[in-house]
Design an enzyme around this catalytic site. Structure first.
Site, PDB file in Angstrom:
ATOM      1  N   ALA A  20      26.730  38.474  40.333  1.00  0.00           N
ATOM      2  CA  ALA A  20      25.552  39.060  39.697  1.00  0.00           C
ATOM      3  C   ALA A  20      24.292  38.224  39.949  1.00  0.00           C
ATOM      4  O   ALA A  20      24.364  37.028  40.203  1.00  0.00           O
ATOM      5  CB  ALA A  20      25.800  39.167  38.195  1.00  0.00           C
ATOM      6  N   SER A  70      31.340  48.359  36.818  1.00  0.00           N
ATOM      7  CA  SER A  70      32.322  48.395  35.726  1.00  0.00           C
ATOM      8  C   SER A  70      32.195  49.764  35.060  1.00  0.00           C
ATOM      9  O   SER A  70      31.225  50.484  35.310  1.00  0.00           O
ATOM     10  CB  SER A  70      32.006  47.316  34.686  1.00  0.00           C
ATOM     11  N   THR A  96      35.663  46.789  38.876  1.00  0.00           N
ATOM     12  CA  THR A  96      36.138  45.540  38.264  1.00  0.00           C
ATOM     13  C   THR A  96      36.842  45.867  36.950  1.00  0.00           C
ATOM     14  O   THR A  96      36.267  46.510  36.074  1.00  0.00           O
ATOM     15  CB  THR A  96      34.952  44.587  38.023  1.00  0.00           C
ATOM     16  N   LYS A 171      39.492  45.728  41.382  1.00  0.00           N
ATOM     17  CA  LYS A 171      39.336  44.260  41.413  1.00  0.00           C
ATOM     18  C   LYS A 171      39.734  43.631  40.073  1.00  0.00           C
ATOM     19  O   LYS A 171      39.230  44.039  39.021  1.00  0.00           O
ATOM     20  CB  LYS A 171      37.873  43.911  41.712  1.00  0.00           C
ATOM     21  N   SER A 193      42.206  38.966  41.802  1.00  0.00           N
ATOM     22  CA  SER A 193      41.136  38.084  41.325  1.00  0.00           C
ATOM     23  C   SER A 193      41.453  37.634  39.913  1.00  0.00           C
ATOM     24  O   SER A 193      42.017  38.398  39.127  1.00  0.00           O
ATOM     25  CB  SER A 193      39.806  38.861  41.324  1.00  0.00           C
ATOM     26  N   HIS A 195      38.735  36.366  38.555  1.00  0.00           N
ATOM     27  CA  HIS A 195      37.290  36.295  38.298  1.00  0.00           C
ATOM     28  C   HIS A 195      36.771  34.867  38.482  1.00  0.00           C
ATOM     29  O   HIS A 195      35.817  34.436  37.838  1.00  0.00           O
ATOM     30  CB  HIS A 195      36.970  36.797  36.889  1.00  0.00           C
ATOM     31  N   SER A 227      39.058  33.940  44.312  1.00  0.00           N
ATOM     32  CA  SER A 227      39.199  32.923  43.267  1.00  0.00           C
ATOM     33  C   SER A 227      39.747  31.617  43.827  1.00  0.00           C
ATOM     34  O   SER A 227      40.947  31.475  44.083  1.00  0.00           O
ATOM     35  CB  SER A 227      40.072  33.411  42.104  1.00  0.00           C
ATOM     36  N   ARG A 230      37.624  28.048  49.297  1.00  0.00           N
ATOM     37  CA  ARG A 230      36.400  27.281  49.564  1.00  0.00           C
ATOM     38  C   ARG A 230      36.163  26.976  51.034  1.00  0.00           C
ATOM     39  O   ARG A 230      35.068  26.615  51.415  1.00  0.00           O
ATOM     40  CB  ARG A 230      36.439  25.946  48.796  1.00  0.00           C
TER      41      ARG A 230
HETATM   42  C1  LIG Z   1      27.863  33.633  39.284  1.00  0.00           C
HETATM   43  C2  LIG Z   1      28.991  34.647  39.393  1.00  0.00           C
HETATM   44  C3  LIG Z   1      28.705  35.971  39.108  1.00  0.00           C
HETATM   45  C4  LIG Z   1      29.723  36.935  39.229  1.00  0.00           C
HETATM   46  N1  LIG Z   1      29.406  38.243  39.018  1.00  0.00           N
HETATM   47  C5  LIG Z   1      30.368  39.183  39.187  1.00  0.00           C
HETATM   48  C6  LIG Z   1      30.043  40.556  39.059  1.00  0.00           C
HETATM   49  O1  LIG Z   1      28.907  40.941  38.807  1.00  0.00           O
HETATM   50  N2  LIG Z   1      31.056  41.444  39.220  1.00  0.00           N
HETATM   51  C7  LIG Z   1      32.336  41.062  39.527  1.00  0.00           C
HETATM   52  O2  LIG Z   1      33.219  41.911  39.657  1.00  0.00           O
HETATM   53  N3  LIG Z   1      32.659  39.764  39.677  1.00  0.00           N
HETATM   54  C8  LIG Z   1      31.711  38.828  39.538  1.00  0.00           C
HETATM   55  N4  LIG Z   1      32.023  37.509  39.720  1.00  0.00           N
HETATM   56  C9  LIG Z   1      33.387  37.134  40.142  1.00  0.00           C
HETATM   57  C10 LIG Z   1      33.462  37.116  41.678  1.00  0.00           C
HETATM   58  O3  LIG Z   1      33.398  38.411  42.216  1.00  0.00           O
HETATM   59  C11 LIG Z   1      34.769  36.519  42.155  1.00  0.00           C
HETATM   60  O4  LIG Z   1      35.855  37.184  41.565  1.00  0.00           O
HETATM   61  C12 LIG Z   1      34.891  35.041  41.875  1.00  0.00           C
HETATM   62  O5  LIG Z   1      33.655  34.363  41.984  1.00  0.00           O
HETATM   63  C13 LIG Z   1      35.882  34.498  42.906  1.00  0.00           C
HETATM   64  O6  LIG Z   1      36.048  33.171  42.780  1.00  0.00           O
HETATM   65  P1  LIG Z   1      35.320  32.035  43.672  1.00  0.00           P
HETATM   66  O7  LIG Z   1      33.955  31.940  43.082  1.00  0.00           O
HETATM   67  O8  LIG Z   1      36.213  30.909  43.382  1.00  0.00           O
HETATM   68  O9  LIG Z   1      35.293  32.460  45.129  1.00  0.00           O
HETATM   69  C14 LIG Z   1      31.037  36.537  39.603  1.00  0.00           C
HETATM   70  C15 LIG Z   1      31.297  35.195  39.871  1.00  0.00           C
HETATM   71  C16 LIG Z   1      30.298  34.254  39.790  1.00  0.00           C
HETATM   72  C17 LIG Z   1      30.605  32.817  40.105  1.00  0.00           C
END
Ligand SMILES: Cc1cc2nc3c(=O)[nH]c(=O)nc-3n(C[C@H](O)[C@H](O)[C@H](O)COP(=O)(O)O)c2cc1C
EC number: 1.1.3.15
Length: 263
Positions: A20, A70, A96, A171, A193, A195, A227, A230
């Protein structure tokens, strides 16, 4: 490393997860991310909580993109979001399912997080939001609590297929059982995920659940995973099986001055 997903060719099995409000990190926000994804010839998933409008992001280049959202209490809004995504040329929608309620983010509580005035949810501009409040300084937690439908269920996944012909990727799955039900409900792909550890404490690492989910999917639909990944070489950790999974990265792709550089 090039591969194809849902019929689209990408340069590597690494794609950008929805995150986001990119303008929190860089003034160009999602535009910068979209440009970087197009340059890297991969897919960006645009969060519905984007700080640039769908149209602005679309104008950023020729990249392939998916659109994440969502289930809102206001189903009219859900339908409008999907229509905007279709009109803008997104190739799939990502639903999601692991964030009906936002996790307790202690740093946000401690820092009394609110959005800066210049960062707004642009995706919703121009939509008929009915009684839906726009997110303002009250922050994401209050917004999600008031707007997202916590009672949504598997039938909503089936319902989405009556309003869009785009493939629906689900997701937030980490078990074989949920993968099975999602596929039975018509999911065109499973995005594993937790998240990024931002929702429930004590969830397992997604990679430790990969085998059961991949076995359940059994090649019927693609499996994506995010998730905790890196490095580019992390791709190979997800490949012990015959099937090839696709990696999504969230935090690694937060816009920074380097991703904002023109191609
Ligand atoms: C700052 C931030 C904002 C996120 N916003 C959303 C979002 O708007 N919708 C969503 O489905 N997941 C969101 N996520 C989760 C990511 O899609 C993802 O599942 C997660 O960051 C994966 O892990 P990683 O950061 O270790 O790669 C967000 C994650 C972060 C770090």
């Amino acid at each position: 490393m090039s591969t194809s997903i849902l019929g689209y060719r990408i340069s590597m099995p690494i794609m950008i997860a929805p995150t986001a409000l990119h303008k929190m990190a860089h003034p160009e926000g999602e535009l910068a991310t979209a440009r970087a994804a197009a340059t890297a010839e991969t897919i960006m998933t645009l969060s519905s909580w984007s700080s640039c409008s769908i149209e602005e992001v679309n104008s950023a280049g020729s990249g392939i993109s998916f659109f994440q959202f969502s289930i809102y209490k206001d189903r009219n809004l859900v339908q409008q979001l999907i229509q905007s995504a279709e009109k803008a040329g997104h190739k799939a929608i990502v639903l999601t399912v692991d964030a009906p309620w936002l996790g307790r983010r202690e740093a946000d509580v401690k820092n009394r997080f609110t959005l800066p005035q210049n960062v707004v949810l642009k995706t919703f501009e121009g939509l008929d939001q009915g009684k839906t409040d726009k997110m303002n300084g009250s922050g994401l937690v209050a917004y999600v609590a008031s707007q997202i439908d916590r009672s949504f269920s598997w039938k909503d996944i089936k319902g989405l297929q009556t309003v869009t012909s785009l493939p629906v990727l689900v997701k937030g799955i980490i078990t074989a059982e949920d993968a099975r039900i999602a596929i039975e409900c018509g999911a065109a792909g499973i995005i594993m995920s937790n998240h990024g550890g931002r929702q429930l404490d004590y969830l397992p690492a997604t990679i430790s659940c990969l085998e059961e989910v991949v076995r359940e999917a059994n090649g019927r639909v693609p499996v994506f995973i995010d998730s905790g990944f890196r490095r580019g070489t992390d791709v190979f950790k997800t490949w012990p099986w015959e099937l090839r999974e696709y990696l999504l990265v969230g935090r690694c792709c937060s816009p920074s001055p380097s991703t904002a550089r023109p191609a």
